[in-house]
Each structure stands twice: as structure tokens, then as C-alpha cells.
Scaffold this motif. Structure first.
Motif, mmCIF file in Angstrom:
data_model
loop_
_atom_site.group_PDB
_atom_site.id
_atom_site.type_symbol
_atom_site.label_atom_id
_atom_site.label_comp_id
_atom_site.label_asym_id
_atom_site.label_seq_id
_atom_site.Cartn_x
_atom_site.Cartn_y
_atom_site.Cartn_z
ATOM 1 N N PRO A 163 0.825 -1.206 0.000
ATOM 2 C CA PRO A 163 0.000 0.000 0.000
ATOM 3 C C PRO A 163 0.861 1.259 0.000
ATOM 4 N N GLY A 164 0.510 2.211 -0.832
ATOM 5 C CA GLY A 164 1.316 3.411 -1.038
ATOM 6 C C GLY A 164 1.938 3.450 -2.430
ATOM 7 N N PHE A 165 1.922 2.283 -3.108
ATOM 8 C CA PHE A 165 2.412 2.216 -4.479
ATOM 9 C C PHE A 165 1.270 2.350 -5.490
ATOM 10 N N SER A 166 0.034 2.412 -5.018
ATOM 11 C CA SER A 166 -1.108 2.485 -5.938
ATOM 12 C C SER A 166 -0.976 3.685 -6.874
ATOM 13 N N GLY A 167 -1.201 3.447 -8.156
ATOM 14 C CA GLY A 167 -1.106 4.496 -9.162
ATOM 15 C C GLY A 167 0.276 4.655 -9.756
ATOM 16 N N ALA A 168 1.253 3.909 -9.228
ATOM 17 C CA ALA A 168 2.625 4.034 -9.727
ATOM 18 C C ALA A 168 2.792 3.304 -11.051
ATOM 19 N N LEU A 169 3.604 3.864 -11.918
ATOM 20 C CA LEU A 169 3.902 3.205 -13.184
ATOM 21 C C LEU A 169 4.824 2.013 -12.955
ATOM 22 N N ALA A 184 -2.914 -2.884 -6.626
ATOM 23 C CA ALA A 184 -3.212 -3.543 -5.347
ATOM 24 C C ALA A 184 -2.046 -4.432 -4.945
ATOM 25 N N ALA A 185 -1.906 -4.635 -3.632
ATOM 26 C CA ALA A 185 -0.890 -5.535 -3.085
ATOM 27 C C ALA A 185 -1.586 -6.665 -2.344
ATOM 28 N N GLU A 186 -0.961 -7.835 -2.346
ATOM 29 C CA GLU A 186 -1.491 -8.986 -1.617
ATOM 30 C C GLU A 186 -1.400 -8.724 -0.116
ATOM 31 N N LYS A 187 -2.532 -8.789 0.576
ATOM 32 C CA LYS A 187 -2.547 -8.536 2.020
ATOM 33 C C LYS A 187 -3.097 -9.725 2.825
ATOM 34 N N ARG A 188 -3.631 -10.718 2.135
ATOM 35 C CA ARG A 188 -4.249 -11.839 2.842
ATOM 36 C C ARG A 188 -3.223 -12.869 3.303
ATOM 37 N N GLU A 190 0.551 -13.415 4.568
ATOM 38 C CA GLU A 190 1.630 -12.629 5.165
ATOM 39 C C GLU A 190 2.973 -12.838 4.478
ATOM 40 N N ASN A 191 3.275 -14.058 4.047
ATOM 41 C CA ASN A 191 4.585 -14.354 3.489
ATOM 42 C C ASN A 191 4.640 -14.289 1.968
ATOM 43 N N VAL A 192 3.583 -13.796 1.349
ATOM 44 C CA VAL A 192 3.546 -13.691 -0.112
ATOM 45 C C VAL A 192 3.867 -12.247 -0.505
ATOM 46 N N LYS A 193 4.932 -12.079 -1.286
ATOM 47 C CA LYS A 193 5.347 -10.734 -1.705
ATOM 48 C C LYS A 193 4.885 -10.483 -3.144
ATOM 49 N N ALA A 194 3.570 -10.478 -3.307
ATOM 50 C CA ALA A 194 2.977 -10.304 -4.632
ATOM 51 C C ALA A 194 2.090 -9.068 -4.652
ATOM 52 N N ALA A 195 1.882 -8.540 -5.832
ATOM 53 C CA ALA A 195 0.994 -7.395 -6.031
ATOM 54 C C ALA A 195 0.426 -7.514 -7.440
ATOM 55 N N PHE A 196 -0.331 -6.498 -7.865
ATOM 56 C CA PHE A 196 -1.010 -6.575 -9.148
ATOM 57 C C PHE A 196 -0.965 -5.221 -9.853
ATOM 58 N N MET A 197 -0.894 -5.291 -11.178
ATOM 59 C CA MET A 197 -0.919 -4.064 -11.976
ATOM 60 C C MET A 197 -2.005 -4.169 -13.037
ATOM 61 N N ILE A 198 -2.526 -3.004 -13.439
ATOM 62 C CA ILE A 198 -3.436 -2.928 -14.578
ATOM 63 C C ILE A 198 -2.570 -2.711 -15.813
#
Length: 292
Positions: A163-169, A184-188, A190-198
Motif C-alpha cells: 500500500p502506497g504504491f497504488s497508481g505508480a507506473l 493492489a498488493a497482496e494482504k491476505r 503474510e509471506n507472499v510478496k505479490a501485487a497486481f498491476m493494470i
């Protein structure tokens, strides 16, 4: 444009979005006055409910922290695709500056691709406690059912997308351009360092101005190499492969400057970068000669 110039435009296009004096997310410049960010970043900036459906009318304050920190600009919302998990292309906002951006600010290069797997990326965001921003990196994976692309941090240390990276290129190191926007970043887990981009393909389908920007950056018809004689085409393909290798070496050397180095090592790496830049320019000239 050389890799160094692409990187310079990438850095200068990064925007920091505020709610009062608090940093709430990121965005990036895609033309002289237009930016992209997430709709949920806009609702936070304007103090609105996250599921706001109507296009917001308030002005958003932002700056370009890596080239014009503290020199705030105002922007209004010109395109609105609100948060709606059931809709493809949700959570997208297009902004327009009330006046032109600073001279040092440049729009970024946008790319569409269908091949993401394993591409290294870099990203700059503003997680809690880091209003000046931090860099993160990782690798791209592939598309999910909702059109978003999974991205992962595979490092043992360093920052990850959170969280805080939303909107970043999201800058693709292999393709030398922006291939998406962090959403969005994975928050569910704890040990997964994944996120998502459009991805840019979804961004351009949602907002026609993005598609126009991508089209304007494509080579003109006269630059097409489809009709080249076969031997010239083979040579051009070989040059393109060499160009990709040189760009990857350039990026690897450039990234080393971000680490603590002895003076001798730093000088050596800068010499490598200078030599690679010269080689890249030569290959660019050769490719242009074959294409004309």
C-alpha cells in the motif's frame, strides 16, 4: 531515444499525490498535461467514499518528486472508472493538469505487450512513513481472470510493492517502457510478496486518450521493415537482438550504482556505462540505416 533518456523520462514522469500534507499515492504523466492514477487514490485525496461512482469534481494536488519536489500542481479528473470488482478495467482515473507541467517533467513511454513472464521491473512508490518515496523491483508474471497482471518481489531484502504504491507506473526493464499501473498488493497472505498491476492494454481500452498516446509513440509507416530484402531483414533482426542484450547490460550496470561501492568500483562502472552507451548508439545508427 537512448536507454538513458528513457530512464530519465521515466523518473521525471512520476507524480506524488496529496491529501492536504499527507501523501496518499502515486500517478504518472502520459502527455504534456494528462496523468494516470487509481480511482481509489483520487477518492482518498478528495476525502470521498472509495466506491464513489460519479466523476469527482474537486481539484487534486500533486508534485513530481524526483525533478520538482514541493512544486505542487493542481489537476482535475477527466476520466473516471470507479472501483467495481465485477467490472473489467475498474479503478482507473485520468487526470488533467490545470496548467502545463514543469520543464523538467516528461511524459513516459507506454507499451502494450502480451508477453510478461519473467520480465524484471522497477517501480517507485510512497508506502507509510516514506513520503519521499522508495524504489522496489521484482518480476512480472501473467494475467489473472480480471485482466490484472501479477507481479512479484523475488529478493531476500529490499522494498516490495505494498500500500502506497497504488497508481505508480510499472517500468519493464526488458522492453524499456511502462507496461502497467500498480493497483493492489497482496494482504491476505503474510509471506507472499505479490501485487497486481493494470496493464496498458486495459488502460488503453478504458480511456481512449491512452490508446492515442500509445499510437503516437509507434514508428511511422516509413519506418516499417516488413518489405526489406531478406538478407537485410536477417541482419536487422540480429542487430535488434544485440541491441536488447546491450540494453540489458546497460541497465544492470546502471542499477549497480544504487549500491554502496568503493570509489574505484564506481568509476569502473561509469566507464562501462559510457562504453555501453556508445555501443548502443552505434547499433541504433546501423538499425536506422537498414530501415531507411
Amino acid at each position: 531515444m537512448s536507454p538513458e533518456n528513457y530512464i530519465r523520462s521515466f523518473r521525471s514522469a512520476i507524480a506524488r499525490i496529496y491529501q492536504g500534507n499527507a501523501v496518499v499515492g502515486a500517478g504518472f504523466l502520459i502527455s504534456d498535461r494528462q496523468l494516470l492514477t487509481c480511482a481509489h487514490v483520487v477518492t482518498v485525496a478528495l476525502g470521498l467514499p472509495q466506491n464513489t461512482q460519479e466523476i469527482p469534481s474537486g481539484a487534486i494536488e500533486l508534485d513530481f518528486p524526483l525533478v520538482a519536489a514541493g512544486q505542487r500542481k493542481r489537476a482535475i479528473v477527466k476520466f473516471w472508472q470507479p472501483v467495481n470488482p465485477s467490472q473489467l478495467g475498474e479503478d482507473i482515473a485520468g487526470l488533467e493538469l490545470e496548467d502545463t507541467s514543469h520543464e523538467a517533467v516528461q511524459p513516459v513511454r507506454l507499451l502494450k505487450t502480451s508477453d510478461y513472464w519473467g520480465h524484471p521491473f522497477r517501480i517507485f512508490g510512497f508506502p507509510k512513513g516514506h513520503d519521499e518515496g522508495v524504489w522496489a523491483s521484482g518480476v512480472l508474471r501473467d494475467q489473472r481472470a480480471n485482466g490484472w497482471i501479477q507481479i512479484e518481489d523475488i529478493k531476500a531484502a529490499g522494498y516490495q510493492v505494498e500500500p502506497g504504491f497504488s497508481g505508480a507506473l510499472v517500468w519493464d526493464e526488458s522492453l524499456q517502457g511502462v507496461v502497467g499501473m500498480a493497483v493492489a498488493a497482496e494482504k491476505r497472505r503474510e509471506n507472499v510478496k505479490a501485487a497486481f498491476m493494470i496493464p496498458t492494454s486495459v488502460l488503453s481500452s478504458a480511456w481512449s486518450d491512452v490508446e492515442q498516446r500509445i499510437s503516437s509513440q509507434q514508428p511511422s509507416v516509413k519506418d516499417s521493415t516488413d518489405t526489406l530484402p531478406s538478407f537485410r531483414q536477417v541482419k536487422l533482426n540480429a542487430l535488434k537482438k544485440n541491441y536488447s542484450v546491450l540494453c540489458a547490460k546497460y541497465e544492470a550496470a546502471y542499477n549497480q550504482l544504487n549500491y554502496m561501492l568503493s570509489q574505484a568500483d564506481a568509476i569502473s562502472i561509469r566507464e562501462q556505462i559510457k562504453a555501453l552507451d556508445s555501443e548502443i548508439s552505434q547499433v541504433e545508427q546501423q538499425m536506422n540505416q537498414l530501415s531507411n
